[in-house]
Design a protein around this motif. Structure first.
Motif, PDB file in Angstrom:
ATOM      1  N   LYS A 143       0.815  -1.212   0.000  1.00 36.07           N
ATOM      2  CA  LYS A 143       0.000   0.000   0.000  1.00 36.07           C
ATOM      3  C   LYS A 143       0.850   1.263   0.000  1.00 36.07           C
ATOM      4  O   LYS A 143       0.370   2.333  -0.394  1.00 36.07           O
ATOM      5  N   THR A 144       2.101   1.153   0.439  1.00 34.76           N
ATOM      6  CA  THR A 144       2.985   2.311   0.451  1.00 34.76           C
ATOM      7  C   THR A 144       3.667   2.541  -0.894  1.00 34.76           C
ATOM      8  O   THR A 144       4.366   3.539  -1.059  1.00 34.76           O
ATOM      9  N   MET A 167       0.132   1.124  -6.477  1.00 36.51           N
ATOM     10  CA  MET A 167      -1.229   1.187  -5.923  1.00 36.51           C
ATOM     11  C   MET A 167      -2.162   1.941  -6.871  1.00 36.51           C
ATOM     12  O   MET A 167      -3.305   1.536  -7.080  1.00 36.51           O
ATOM     13  N   ARG A 214       3.143   3.871  -4.022  1.00 36.51           N
ATOM     14  CA  ARG A 214       2.083   4.724  -4.555  1.00 36.51           C
ATOM     15  C   ARG A 214       1.807   4.493  -6.039  1.00 36.51           C
ATOM     16  O   ARG A 214       0.641   4.433  -6.456  1.00 36.51           O
ATOM     17  N   GLU A 241       0.214  -4.381   3.861  1.00 39.81           N
ATOM     18  CA  GLU A 241       0.093  -3.104   4.556  1.00 39.81           C
ATOM     19  C   GLU A 241       1.385  -2.295   4.511  1.00 39.81           C
ATOM     20  O   GLU A 241       1.364  -1.083   4.329  1.00 39.81           O
ATOM     21  N   THR A 261      -5.438   0.342  -8.612  1.00 39.12           N
ATOM     22  CA  THR A 261      -6.746   0.973  -8.444  1.00 39.12           C
ATOM     23  C   THR A 261      -7.368   1.325  -9.788  1.00 39.12           C
ATOM     24  O   THR A 261      -8.558   1.065 -10.033  1.00 39.12           O
ATOM     25  N   PHE A 275      -3.200  -6.632  -1.306  1.00 37.04           N
ATOM     26  CA  PHE A 275      -2.259  -5.609  -0.872  1.00 37.04           C
ATOM     27  C   PHE A 275      -1.640  -5.980   0.474  1.00 37.04           C
ATOM     28  O   PHE A 275      -2.313  -6.539   1.333  1.00 37.04           O
TER      29      PHE A 275
END
Length: 344
Positions: free
Chosen positions: A287-288, A293, A290, A315, A297, A313
């Motif tokens: 999730k970090t 992610m 970017r 964490e 998405t 994902f």
């Protein structure tokens, strides 16, 4: 002494330390212009040794340059050091075989490694599903085999029944370690997409006991290889039925040479403007991370029937081998559940 070996790193470190000690010893030992010449030469050795140590350390992490020959103009991954290829991890486990794929369709000749599961027996008539595993940049298939320990991972998943016995191919994606192809057909450059989607499957069909019916082939990749897996799945749904992208992106991030990096090689553009194929895509990242992610998405939001998307994902973590290692195990199991099984 290969460029991804501990010995090479220690030699470079020794040069840097020796140069630093020598620099201190001779700093004021000479007079006149010779003093500046001595200082300059030894300073250059210090910087070269330190830089060499850092570069070799990085190469040991990603296995981008497996041999000195691959650094030359004519060098190719076909010159990969056999000693760098891991052997069978356990007595009754799977093993790696090394091939040179001369691609008539792409014009490329590159090394490919193949994982053969423990149950494989030459001549027994059994045929297996196939996964093409794609590497990042800078890197090589050896990062899958060494850094991510794919042999142990595959052995354990198959032994536990979470994955069917599968042949996994680890092809090179570039003829030069310095050239990032992103698995595209570059205008005026390497036709890597053709190599991976035409030459590699043709070679596998002729050389290995692989299934070639619909639903038998999948893809997986990390970082740049994650983009490759997603891109090749969408571009060749007749060859591949599912793909897993680990920290992959939604576009190649390079200039292909004809502007297609903004259209047909851009995955969000494809999903908005072209018919959606009946394929399955697995998107995993931290999730970090970017950029990854955002890609996950966007792609999951644009996908529609008959295409399906699964996201997973973690964490914490980032765009690194730890994240890919943690994501690879469930991704291989997910892929296997969507591919055909071995047949007699």
């Amino acid at each position: 002494m290969a460029p991804n070996s501990l010995a090479a790193e220690l030699v470079a470190l020794g040069v840097a330390l020796t140069a630093a000690v020598t620099l201190g010893a001779v700093w004021d030992s000479a007079t006149g212009r010779r003093r500046f010449a001595y200082r300059g030469m030894i300073l250059i050795l210090c910087v070269a040794g330190a830089a060499g140590t850092g570069l070799i350390w990085l190469n040991r992490q990603v296995d981008a340059v497996p041999s000195w020959a691959s650094l030359t103009v004519s060098g190719t991954p076909a010159a990969a050091d056999p000693a760098a290829v891991p052997q069978r991890r356990r007595e009754n486990g799977g093993h790696i075989e090394t091939f040179t794929v001369a691609g008539p369709a792409s014009g490329l000749t590159l090394t490919m490694y193949a994982y053969l599961p423990a149950v494989y027996q030459p001549g027994d008539g059994r045929r297996y599903p196939v996964i093409e595993a794609l590497h990042g940049y800078p890197a090589s298939p050896l990062q899958w085999l060494n850094g991510l320990d794919a042999i142990t991972l595959l052995d354990e998943e198959i032994e536990a029944g979470r994955m069917a016995p599968t042949i996994v191919l680890f092809p090179y994606q570039t003829p030069k370690p310095s050239l990032d192809t992103e698995c595209t057909n570059m205008a005026g450059g390497p036709q890597t997409e053709t190599f991976l989607t035409a030459d590699v499957p043709a070679f596998a069909r002729a050389t290995l006991p692989v299934r070639d019916d619909p639903g038998s082939w999948g893809l997986i990749g990390y970082s740049a290889g994650g983009f490759c897996a997603s891109s090749l799945l969408l571009r060749h749904p007749g060859q591949y039925t599912a793909a897993a992208s680990l920290s992959g992106y939604a576009d190649p991030g390079i200039a292909v040479g004809d502007g297609s990096e903004h259209t047909t090689y851009d995955l969000t553009w494809r999903l908005r403007n072209l018919p959606v194929p009946a394929v399955s895509l697995y998107l995993a990242c931290a999730k970090t991370d970017r950029t990854a992610m955002r890609a996950a998405t966007d792609l999951s939001g644009l996908a529609k029937a008959p295409m399906t998307v699964t996201t997973a994902f973690v964490e914490t973590g980032g765009h690194n081998a730890q994240t890919w290692s943690a994501s690879a195990r469930p991704a291989f199991g997910w892929l296997s559940a969507r591919l055909a099984r071995p047949v007699p």
